[in-house]
Enzyme design. Structure first.
Site, short mmCIF file in Angstrom:
data_model
loop_
_atom_site.label_atom_id
_atom_site.label_comp_id
_atom_site.label_asym_id
_atom_site.label_seq_id
_atom_site.Cartn_x
_atom_site.Cartn_y
_atom_site.Cartn_z
N HIS A 132 -44.99 6.48 -31.92
CA HIS A 132 -44.04 7.62 -32.13
C HIS A 132 -42.87 6.80 -33.08
O HIS A 132 -42.71 5.60 -32.84
CB HIS A 132 -43.29 8.23 -30.81
CG HIS A 132 -42.59 9.17 -31.03
ND1 HIS A 132 -41.11 8.98 -31.55
CD2 HIS A 132 -42.51 10.70 -31.12
CE1 HIS A 132 -40.65 10.30 -31.68
NE2 HIS A 132 -41.39 11.21 -31.28
N ASP A 209 -43.90 2.80 -23.85
CA ASP A 209 -43.17 4.14 -24.04
C ASP A 209 -44.08 5.26 -23.43
O ASP A 209 -45.43 5.53 -23.52
CB ASP A 209 -43.40 4.55 -25.30
CG ASP A 209 -43.16 5.82 -25.92
OD1 ASP A 209 -42.98 6.79 -24.98
OD2 ASP A 209 -43.13 6.13 -27.24
N GLN A 212 -45.21 10.36 -23.14
CA GLN A 212 -46.28 11.55 -22.96
C GLN A 212 -47.34 11.23 -21.68
O GLN A 212 -48.06 11.84 -21.31
CB GLN A 212 -47.16 11.48 -24.43
CG GLN A 212 -46.48 11.92 -25.51
CD GLN A 212 -45.96 13.62 -25.54
OE1 GLN A 212 -46.46 14.17 -24.81
NE2 GLN A 212 -45.12 13.51 -26.56
N LYS A 235 -39.80 16.32 -21.24
CA LYS A 235 -41.11 16.35 -21.52
C LYS A 235 -41.92 16.53 -20.09
O LYS A 235 -43.11 16.97 -19.83
CB LYS A 235 -41.73 15.20 -22.27
CG LYS A 235 -41.21 15.12 -23.43
CD LYS A 235 -42.17 14.15 -24.50
CE LYS A 235 -41.17 13.74 -25.87
NZ LYS A 235 -41.41 14.67 -26.68
N CYS A 373 -43.66 12.79 -35.92
CA CYS A 373 -42.95 11.51 -35.65
C CYS A 373 -43.81 10.39 -35.50
O CYS A 373 -43.42 9.67 -34.73
CB CYS A 373 -41.87 11.63 -34.67
SG CYS A 373 -40.48 12.86 -34.67
N1 PLP Z 1 -42.40 8.75 -27.64
C1 PLP Z 1 -43.43 9.44 -27.56
C2 PLP Z 1 -44.94 9.21 -27.52
C3 PLP Z 1 -43.01 10.76 -28.03
O1 PLP Z 1 -43.97 11.76 -27.72
C4 PLP Z 1 -41.56 11.14 -27.86
C5 PLP Z 1 -41.17 12.50 -28.45
O2 PLP Z 1 -41.84 13.41 -28.73
C6 PLP Z 1 -40.74 10.18 -27.98
C7 PLP Z 1 -41.31 8.90 -27.68
C8 PLP Z 1 -39.27 10.33 -28.28
O3 PLP Z 1 -38.79 11.00 -27.08
P1 PLP Z 1 -37.42 11.64 -26.93
O4 PLP Z 1 -37.13 12.58 -28.39
O5 PLP Z 1 -37.49 12.45 -25.69
O6 PLP Z 1 -36.63 10.50 -26.97
#
Ligand code: PLP
Length: 415
Positions: A132, A209, A212, A235, A373
């Site tokens: 992401h 990270d 998900q 999430k 993203c």
């Molecule tokens: N990493 C992954 C794999 C994501 O899917 C997302 C959000 O869609 C993020 C990071 C970023 O999360 P946040 O926008 O809640 O900080």
């Protein structure tokens, strides 16, 4: 086994679960809402909504500093979530859990605080091919500032990281390996335990990270031996604007503060400031108190259902959905990893994803269209965007049927 059968075998009644999510009861454009955009944000059960409401109705006060009853209650409820997050991730101590805005802030905190102190010119940061943007850009910023180099583990056409290539990237200059546990764009579950072990052998730290992963599988940062692990409350059926960064305490202790302000200090004079202990050293200013309390309710909620049950049911749904969508002529699923979470990302010959999303919306079906993203993933597959249906444990086989029927209708309209 039918998907319904697997829900029953998993020990939960999906209709009963759905009844706990008020938002799912509505009609959109006259049709029952089919919410399949859970990777962007998931819906909130009554338990979470009630916890936030109760905070504002009954307990609302600032935390940590007050001796009065309301402040004590708010502080206790907020700090309870830290303990719940410790259990959720199986961290060693509550001090290893830092409240942040979400995964994005968690990664930025590490890139900024650890990175500024520990990364030098010529050092290398390794990330995965399907990250992401929030696990790309903070490292790019750091590399630009320090003259360090960002290296990327390539993937195959199923959307799996190439572990032999990863092994080749590791070396004496590698300082950090930052990878996603589960890809939001493709659903791939990456072998993070192996990735971490290999990084450690090369003398590098690791950040996972978990944005998900947290909603879909049981986590154990000690078993993984992750140095840092971040996830977002929204999430995992909690509120927006709150998340958790886990870090090993010896690393967090050695890192400088991320932001300055109230709560993160022990003493302040104009000449010198001394910092608070963990975890407060990284929590400057009034936090998202209601969000923290809501997150605690969300973690209780998923624990009550059970992440193993959630994972088993969602896996059945994924298999069902993969079969239903694969049967549609001209539809190609992107992301066919052997280990995969419940994400169905697809393209259709001759039809732009935005058109698919717009027509599905008129049928009450919420999917996401775009680059999710994760623009490098789109570039890799040579597509500008995909349509993504991402599932949660409150989704049903009937909703997958509605999605498949909707896509067939879109196809008719555009042919
Ligand atoms: N990493 C992954 C794999 C994501 O899917 C997302 C959000 O869609 C993020 C990071 C970023 O999360 P946040 O926008 O809640 O900080």
């Amino acid at each position: 086994m039918s998907v319904l059968g697997s829900a029953i075998q998993a020990g939960f009644d999906v209709e009963q679960v759905r009844a706990e999510f008020p938002v799912l009861r509505q009609k959109v454009h006259g049709k029952p809402l089919v919410y399949l955009d859970n990777a962007a944000t998931s819906q909130k059960p009554l338990a979470v909504i009630d916890a936030i409401r109760r905070f504002y109705e009954v307990d609302c006060a600032n935390i940590h500093r007050g001796v009065h009853e309301l402040s004590q209650r708010s502080t206790a409820a907020y700090e309870q979530t830290r303990v719940k997050a410790k259990l959720f991730l199986n961290a060693r101590t509550r001090n290893e859990l830092i409240f942040v805005r979400g995964t994005t802030e968690g990664i930025n905190l590490v890139a900024s605080s650890w990175g500024r102190k520990c990364v030098k010119a010529g050092d290398e940061i390794v990330i995965g091919a399907m990250e992401h943007h929030s696990n790309i850009v903070p490292w790019q910023l750091l590399c630009e500032e320090k003259g360090a180099r960002l290296r990327v583990i390539p993937m195959n056409d199923r959307g799996e990281l190439l572990m032999e290539e990863y092994a080749k990237l590791l070396g004496p200059r590698t300082r950090m390996v930052a990878v996603g546990h589960v890809s939001n764009a493709l659903g791939t579950i990456s072998p993070v335990r192996e990735i971490i072990e290999m990084a450690h052998k090369a003398g590098a730290l690791t950040l996972i990270d978990g944005a998900q992963a947290a909603p879909h599988m049981k986590l154990d940062v000690q078993a993984l031996d992750a140095d840092f692990y971040a996830f977002s409350g929204h999430k995992v059926f909690g509120p927006t604007g709150i998340g958790i960064l886990y870090g090993k305490s010896k690393l967090l202790n050695a890192m400088p503060p991320y932001q300055g302000g109230g709560d993160m200090i022990r003493t302040v004079t104009f000449e010198k400031t001394t910092y608070n202990d963990l975890p407060y050293k990284f929590e400057a200013g009034t936090p998202n108190i209601a969000g923290g309390i809501g997150l605690g309710a969300a973690l209780d909620y998923v624990n009550r259902i059970g992440l193993d049950k959630i994972a088993a049911y969602e896996h059945e749904l994924l298999l069902y959905g993969t079969e239903a969508l694969s049967a549609i002529p001209g539809l190609r699923i992107l992301g066919t990893a052997r280990e995969k979470a419940a994400v169905l990302s697809f393209v259709m010959e001759g039809i732009h994803p935005h058109d698919i999303g717009t027509v599905l919306d008129r049928m009450g079906i919420a999917v996401r269209t775009g680059h999710h993203c994760a623009q490098p993933v789109m570039d890799w597959f040579g597509v500008p965007a995909t349509t993504r249906a991402s599932l949660a444990f409150y989704n049903t086989a009937a909703e997958i049927d509605a999605l498949a029927a909707g896509i067939r209708k879109v196809k008719e309209m555009f042919s």
